[in-house]
Motif scaffolding. Structure first.
Motif, short mmCIF file in Angstrom:
data_model
loop_
_atom_site.label_atom_id
_atom_site.label_comp_id
_atom_site.label_asym_id
_atom_site.label_seq_id
_atom_site.Cartn_x
_atom_site.Cartn_y
_atom_site.Cartn_z
N THR A 37 0.86 -1.18 0.00
CA THR A 37 0.00 0.00 0.00
C THR A 37 0.89 1.23 0.00
O THR A 37 1.81 1.35 0.80
CB THR A 37 -0.88 0.01 1.25
N GLN A 77 1.08 5.35 0.00
CA GLN A 77 0.41 6.63 0.20
C GLN A 77 1.26 7.70 -0.47
O GLN A 77 2.45 7.80 -0.21
CB GLN A 77 0.30 6.95 1.70
N GLN A 131 -8.95 10.39 2.03
CA GLN A 131 -8.75 9.48 0.92
C GLN A 131 -10.00 9.46 0.03
O GLN A 131 -11.09 9.19 0.51
CB GLN A 131 -8.48 8.07 1.44
N HIS A 136 -9.30 4.20 -2.06
CA HIS A 136 -8.36 3.34 -1.36
C HIS A 136 -8.63 1.89 -1.76
O HIS A 136 -9.76 1.42 -1.66
CB HIS A 136 -8.51 3.48 0.16
N ASP A 154 -7.28 -2.06 -1.20
CA ASP A 154 -6.50 -2.93 -0.34
C ASP A 154 -6.58 -4.36 -0.89
O ASP A 154 -7.59 -5.03 -0.70
CB ASP A 154 -7.05 -2.86 1.09
N SER A 187 -3.20 -2.44 -4.44
CA SER A 187 -3.29 -1.68 -3.19
C SER A 187 -2.69 -0.31 -3.43
O SER A 187 -1.50 -0.19 -3.76
CB SER A 187 -2.52 -2.39 -2.06
N SER A 237 -3.70 4.25 -2.72
CA SER A 237 -4.67 5.26 -2.30
C SER A 237 -4.51 6.50 -3.14
O SER A 237 -3.42 6.79 -3.64
CB SER A 237 -4.47 5.64 -0.83
#
Lengths: 302, 242
Positions: B6, B8, B20, B23, B25, B45, B47
């Protein structure tokens, strides 16, 4: 131009054609009108027959000229007097010789009046109370004139009632079948519309249209087409029903010439009220069928 | 960067927004046909924060369009968890999705205009679905069509428009309701260079006003002229996020 009037975002004016569906619904409405007429006519006939047959008695008095058991007058006179004095009897009338001869002519031929046979007297009795206790009446009559026969028409009335109810059931069944076929026809047309407008539906769905919005578009169109078709079908049925009413007139006591009775009186009031209800009913069937069909179809979309 | 982690990334563009918008996952997507499953996206994954701008890059068949369809709620993920506009899409009821879709604009590669409607009615459709007053619908739709240079073709149907004009109608339709998330699949594919630049100005302007923008493209020159964060897909997997 830029007005939203007649805004047809799903293109349903072409997908749900204004020809095929109204034509099919018109045919269904025409059949429904005939079935309705059958139901109402069977009901009216049942009532008419029951009222007629249920209120008639025939009394046969053998040796009518002989003295009555109580010695006062002839057997026939005493029986007629007793019947006329009985509560619930509207009319008691002994048939004369000519009427008796007419009754016997089918069995004995035109010379029946000259044949020297000991014939019973026949009394035609009309009742105001169809529930009159005929057993008790017969006991009183027999006391005056032993051997007298009393024939009630109740049994025929019951058979006619069963026949009329059977006719009503058949007409009702036909109506139900017509309704079922109408639902199927509308559902098939809506499904064809869904298939034809699949891309447009997916686009509008992707833009945020709810199931209710899309189903509402289809339902509005189906309602319009179904009610229009049913209106045409009901209108087309009117001349046919008037013609049938003319044919049935001898059985219902109406003049055979529909125009003579007036068009309003030519058909039962219940039928005149039912015919305008057909487009309303078709509209409701169209709306409900389209709503359920489209909502079910839309479940395949996320 | 790796494809499974993930990541960011602080966004350029609309500053002051930190929530966000998107997003994912470990999100996967597969289609089943005749009992056989066909996976098109695997373990994505990443964001995107509110007000962000992302290029979505990758070769044909990499899964760009499938990812955009996921973000447009045209399909639901078959694996993992997708959160859009603060809503867990896997857990959201079906009746909740139309409202979310009305806050997402999408420019399709094949335009997806309604062929029986005029350019004006195509652009007005999202506003009418949102229940905007007709007077406002008229003003906004005409303004957008004028902005994309089609003020003289308001009543033309898609079949009467060139590919580039249809593309501009599709763009106007996607942005007319001022979406919070704007997705575009090869939006410049049918536009000449000046029109493509004009479109990029529109996308940047919307991004500046707070719209989160994701643009899938093959146009490397366009990306180099408008540098921004990128997501790169290959074989349905995220191979780069920077």
């Amino acid at each position: 131009m830029l007005r939203p009037a007649r805004f047809d975002d799903l293109g349903l004016r072409r997908a749900l054609s204004d020809r095929l569906l109204p034509s099919l619904v018109a045919a269904m409405a025409f059949l429904a009108a005939l079935a309705l007429a059958g139901t109402i006519a069977a009901s009216a006939l049942a009532q008419h027959w029951q009222e007629g047959a249920g209120s008639v008695l025939t009394v046969q008095v053998p040796q009518p000229a002989a003295a009555a058991s109580n010695g006062a007058g002839t057997r026939l006179d005493r029986v007629v007097a007793l019947l006329r004095a009985t509560p619930g009897v509207a009319l008691a009338r002994a048939l004369d010789d000519n009427e008796l001869a007419t009754l016997l002519r089918p069995w004995l031929g035109s010379g029946s009046g000259r044949i020297a046979l000991p014939l019973p007297a026949v009394i035609d009795v009309r009742l105001t109370d169809a529930a009159l206790d005929t057993g008790r009446l017969l006991a009183h009559v027999e006391a005056l004139a032993p051997g007298t026969l009393l024939e009630s028409h109740d049994r025929w009335a019951r058979r006619l009632a069963v026949l009329a109810r059977s006719l009503q059931a058949c007409a009702g069944l036909a109506l139900a079948v017509v309704g079922f076929v109408a639902v199927a026809v509308i559902a098939v047309a809506v499904r064809a519309g869904l298939a034809a407008r699949r891309d447009a539906i997916e686009i509008v769905h992707g833009l945020g249209a709810t199931d209710g919005y899309i189903a509402g578009r289809f339902a509005r169109r189906a309602t319009l087409l179904a009610s229009a078709g049913a209106g045409l079908g009901a209108l087309a049925a009117v001349p046919v029903l008037l013609g049938l009413a003319g044919l049935a007139a001898p059985f219902t006591g109406q003049p055979a010439d529909v125009g003579a009775a007036g068009f309003a009186n030519a058909l039962p009031l219940a039928l005149w009220l039912s015919l305008p209800a057909l487009p309303v009913l078709a509209a409701a069937v169209g709306w409900l069928t389209a709503q359920s069909t489209v909502r079910q179809w839309l479940r395949r979309l996320p | 960067m790796g494809n499974a982690g993930t990541i960011q990334v602080m966004q350029t563009g609309h500053s002051g927004q930190t929530g966000q918008m998107v997003h994912l996952d470990k999100v996967g997507l597969e289609f089943s046909r005749a009992g056989a499953s066909n996976p098109v996206l695997h373990g994505l994954s990443f964001s995107i924060l509110e007000g962000g701008f992302r290029w979505l890059l990758g070769p044909s068949g990499a899964g760009k369009t499938s990812l955009l369809r996921l973000l447009h709620l045209a399909v639901r993920p078959t694996q993992g968890r997708l959160t859009l506009l603060g809503q867990d899409i896997g857990a959201a009821s079906r009746s909740r999705l139309p409202e979310l879709r009305r806050r997402i604009g999408m420019v399709f590669q094949d335009f997806r205009l309604l062929p029986h409607l005029s350019a004006f009615d195509n652009v007005a459709l999202p506003l009418r679905l949102a229940g905007r007053p007709e007077g406002q619908v008229r003003v906004d739709a005409v303004e957008l069509l004028s902005w994309v240079g089609l003020s003289k073709k308001l009543l033309s149907r898609p079949a009467e428009l060139s590919g580039g004009e249809q593309q501009r109608v599709a763009i106007a339709r996607a942005v007319v309701a001022r979406p919070l998330l704007l997705l575009a699949d090869e939006p410049t594919g049918n536009l000449d260079e000046p029109q493509a630049e004009r479109l990029m100005q529109l996308l940047h302007e919307m991004n500046r006003l707070g719209t989160t923008v994701v643009v899938a493209t093959h146009n490397a020159a366009l990306v180099s002229r408008h540098p921004a964060h990128t997501l790169r897909l290959a074989d349905g997997q995220l191979v780069r996020d920077d």
